[in-house]
Design an enzyme around this catalytic site. Structure first.
Site, mmCIF file in Angstrom:
data_model
loop_
_atom_site.group_PDB
_atom_site.id
_atom_site.type_symbol
_atom_site.label_atom_id
_atom_site.label_comp_id
_atom_site.label_asym_id
_atom_site.label_seq_id
_atom_site.Cartn_x
_atom_site.Cartn_y
_atom_site.Cartn_z
ATOM 1 N N GLU A 1 0.873 -1.172 0.000
ATOM 2 C CA GLU A 1 0.000 0.000 0.000
ATOM 3 C C GLU A 1 0.916 1.229 0.000
ATOM 4 O O GLU A 1 1.728 1.398 0.907
ATOM 5 C CB GLU A 1 -0.846 -0.059 1.275
ATOM 6 C CG GLU A 1 -1.812 1.041 1.463
ATOM 7 C CD GLU A 1 -2.479 0.988 2.851
ATOM 8 O OE1 GLU A 1 -3.048 2.000 3.233
ATOM 9 O OE2 GLU A 1 -2.400 -0.046 3.557
ATOM 10 N N ASP B 1 -4.650 10.317 9.587
ATOM 11 C CA ASP B 1 -3.307 9.896 9.971
ATOM 12 C C ASP B 1 -2.818 10.588 11.230
ATOM 13 O O ASP B 1 -3.010 11.789 11.413
ATOM 14 C CB ASP B 1 -2.321 10.153 8.830
ATOM 15 C CG ASP B 1 -2.472 9.124 7.728
ATOM 16 O OD1 ASP B 1 -2.488 7.923 8.062
ATOM 17 O OD2 ASP B 1 -2.604 9.506 6.561
#
Lengths: 265, 410
Positions: A48, A59
């Site tokens: 990924e 994030d």
């Protein structure tokens, strides 16, 4: 090999698939490619690649730091596609994890075309849901790309069913209520979501967000078809800013630990 | 307060204003946004909630604010300038309307904690105020660049009992404070409400914040008719995210003879690239959950905005404004730092009112409109007061030195 084939191969082996993440362009474009190739070599089944973005709301501080440095050093969307091409050339299925605006800006159809030409398998899209992704779904279908959407512990059963119906490749179950690289996911915490997801689909279910060690991978692999690790890999690179060889060794060691973990379940 | 459903200028049930708006959000937050949408719509249909909100605004926040004919300024510029005095509200700006509405809704939903983002600190102070009023825990996210330049507002929030978290990520300003508040919310959504500070973000925030702020325009329209017997020829407001502007505009959208103007922060000037004129100079994109105009580079990375006004210093804008610009119902133009500061000084000296530097952008725009519209009536939303901006004024005008001459020159 496709993402679904990689998951199927792991299933036949009686284990979960290991999905490893790094953002493109950190410490620089070639450094990112080298890191991902080391992870492939050491046992990641699926890769990924993060597209660094200025406003990454899912994030935590670790991935933010690497993505921000990559952007400050001038990484471009074209560099992400170049990274995909280099990793996909190994035959390991390679997805891009991206927030939506860079794709919208590049042009959804153009992005799908260029991703497919680079050998990319599809997208993981953390800040869009299928009900607001009509143009991406159309482009992905036209180019036979995987559409990995997320389900969350807070998702209703109806939304899980809607999400899995629109997904291809695998379904990404978030292991915690929170952002990447913060709290630790537990099997007890994530098992209900996996069960609710599997009740709606035959697609494999991967668990990510809050997974960082081989022991955790082993525990989660009892319930999930795949284990997704991001911040822990990025941390290894951030820990060795001036010694790339040491950073690569650390990535290899972590991959080996996680790969053993998914085989211990 | 009016609770009419959205008109042809409003959003559909999925939050789309034409091609703008929607909900581009992590799945983790979608259930909470759905829950909020339902709770808000039920509350607005409940006469008790509406009455409670109006009572708090009236008795606690000093609302409705007056509509004031600025006669000396009007004489100076040759048009009738009317000021909607939101600067007189409790906490000094229109933002108290939004936070009291959202905090009342938070209580109704049974949540115990609120989070908020803030740029200059005005929305943070308003949120801390509402949290104190309702007895809620409050955490405010603020870019570390802003905590330093707005230390007084950090002190206000602390005194009001809020926790202030300095955000170092990204550009360490408002957009990053929003990112960090969203990250908190992803982890705390079961017991926490996000008091979003402007009419932007994912559905239902653009519509909900508008409805909590629309009293500005509803009151001003009625006051204008009652006091002067006419509707204004033009109305003007400053636009950062756009809550005060949409709060003013909404009551006038169906009045086809009323021209609507939003003034964005032109910073150092459009040609310098250092500005926050998102609609005027931005491109379509997705930021903080909505499709709207965004200041962005070729790769879709958000570009840092620049303005002397922290409250307008935002690289996105509420999606309904993008829509109103797109269909031509409202016109959005930049006003530069220099134009705004000149307008601030002019209002101070002609009327004895020191406006917030944000509101001074609306005034600067209105002064330009006055040149083109001699004798016409121009209604300006004076969205906040300038107390918080004295540091900026001190530096910009080099104030604070005692005058050299003594005695009365006459």
């Amino acid at each position: 090999m496709s993402v679904s084939t990689a998951f199927e191969k792991a299933r036949v082996d009686g284990r979960a698939a290991l999905v490893g993440y790094l953002p493109a362009g950190y410490p620089d474009v070639q450094g990112g490619i080298d890191g991902l190739l080391a992870m492939v070599e050491a046992g990641c089944d699926v890769i990924e690649i993060g597209l660094p973005y200025s406003d990454p709301v899912m994030d935590g501080p670790i991935i933010q730091a690497a993505a921000q440095q990559a952007l400050e050093r001038g990484v471009r969307t074209a560099d992400v596609l170049r990274t995909v091409e280099a990793v996909a050339a190994t035959g390991t299925p390679t997805l891009v994890m991206t927030y939506w605006n860079p794709v919208a800006r590049y042009g959804v159809e153009r992005f799908a075309t260029d991703l497919a030409n680079a050998g990319g398998a599809g997208l993981i899209t953390p800040d869009i849901t299928p009900d607001f992704a009509e143009d991406w779904i159309a482009a992905a279908d036209a180019h036979d790309l995987d559409k990995v959407f997320l389900v969350s512990p807070s998702s209703t059963d109806a939304r899980i069913a809607m999400t899995t119906a629109a997904s291809r490749g695998f379904v990404y179950a978030t292991g915690i209520m929170g952002v990447t690289g913060t709290a630790q996911a537990t099997a007890a915490g994530v098992a209900p979501l996996i069960a609710r997801t599997k009740a709606t689909t035959d697609l494999p279910v991967g668990v990510g967000v809050g997974v960082s060690t081989g022991d955790q991978a082993a525990e989660l692999a009892t319930y999930a078809d795949g284990v997704i690790v991001g911040s822990a890999f990025v941390r290894r690179l951030l820990d060795h800013p001036d010694d790339r060889a040491a950073g690569l060794r650390a990535l290899t060691e972590l991959t080996a630990d996680l790969a053993a973990g998914v085989r211990r379940a | 307060m009016t609770t009419t459903p959205s008109s042809r200028f409003g959003a559909d049930e999925r939050g789309w204003f034409g091609d703008f708006g929607g909900r581009f959000m992590p799945e983790a937050l979608v259930s909470a946004l759905d829950e909020l949408t339902v709770a808000w719509q039920e509350a607005m249909a409940d006469p008790t909630f509406v009455a409670d909100f109006e009572k708090i605004l009236r008795e606690y926040a000093g609302i409705p604010s007056p509509l004031y004919h600025a006669e000396r300024l009007s004489e100076r510029v040759g048009a009738r300038i009317l000021l909607k005095r939101e600067d007189l509200n409790h906490t000094g700006a229109h933002k108290i309307r939004n936070v009291l509405g959202q905090a009342l809704l938070t209580k109704r939903m049974g949540k115990s904690r609120v989070i908020a983002e803030t740029g200059a600190g005005q929305h943070g102070v308003a949120s801390a105020t509402a949290a104190a009023y309702f007895g809620l825990d409050c955490t405010v996210y603020m870019g570390s660049v802003d905590t330093k330049r707005q230390a007084l507002n950090v002190a206000r929030m602390h005194l009001l009992g809020a926790k202030v978290v300095a955000v170092d990520s990204g550009s360490a300003t408002l957009k990053d404070a929003i990112n960090e508040a969203l990250r908190d919310w992803v982890a705390s959504v079961d017991h926490t409400a996000y008091l979003f500070g402007t009419a932007a973000g994912p559905h239902p925030f653009p519509s909900m914040v508008r409805e909590f702020c629309r009293g500005i325009g509803d009151e001003a329209r009625a006051q204008c008719l009652e006091q002067y017997g006419v509707l204004p020829d033009a109305i003007a407001a400053c636009v950062g995210g756009g809550s005060n502007a949409i709060g003013l505009f909404t009551a006038f959208l169906e009045d086809e003879d009323v021209d609507i103007y939003g003034f964005e922060a032109g910073g150092d000037g459009f040609e310098t690239g250092r500005h926050a004129a998102t609609i005027y100079a931005g491109d379509r994109g997705v930021l903080h959950g909505a499709r709207t105009f965004v200041l962005q580079d070729e790769d879709g990375q958000t570009i840092e905005s620049h303005s002397i006004s922290a409250g307008l210093d935002y690289p996105g804008v509420g999606p309904q404004h993008s829509f109103l610009a797109d269909i031509g119902r409202a016109t959005y133009l930049p006003a530069t730092d220099a134009e705004a500061m000149d307008a601030m000084a002019l209002l101070a000296r002609t009327e004895g009112i020191i406006p917030a530097v944000e509101s001074a952008h609306a005034l600067a725009g209105a002064l330009k409109l006055a040149e083109e519209r001699p004798g016409q009536t121009i209604l300006v939303n004076l969205s906040g007061r300038g107390d918080k901006d004295m540091g900026t004024a001190l530096e910009y005008f080099r104030l604070g030195q005692a005058d050299a001459e003594t005695g009365d020159p006459a």
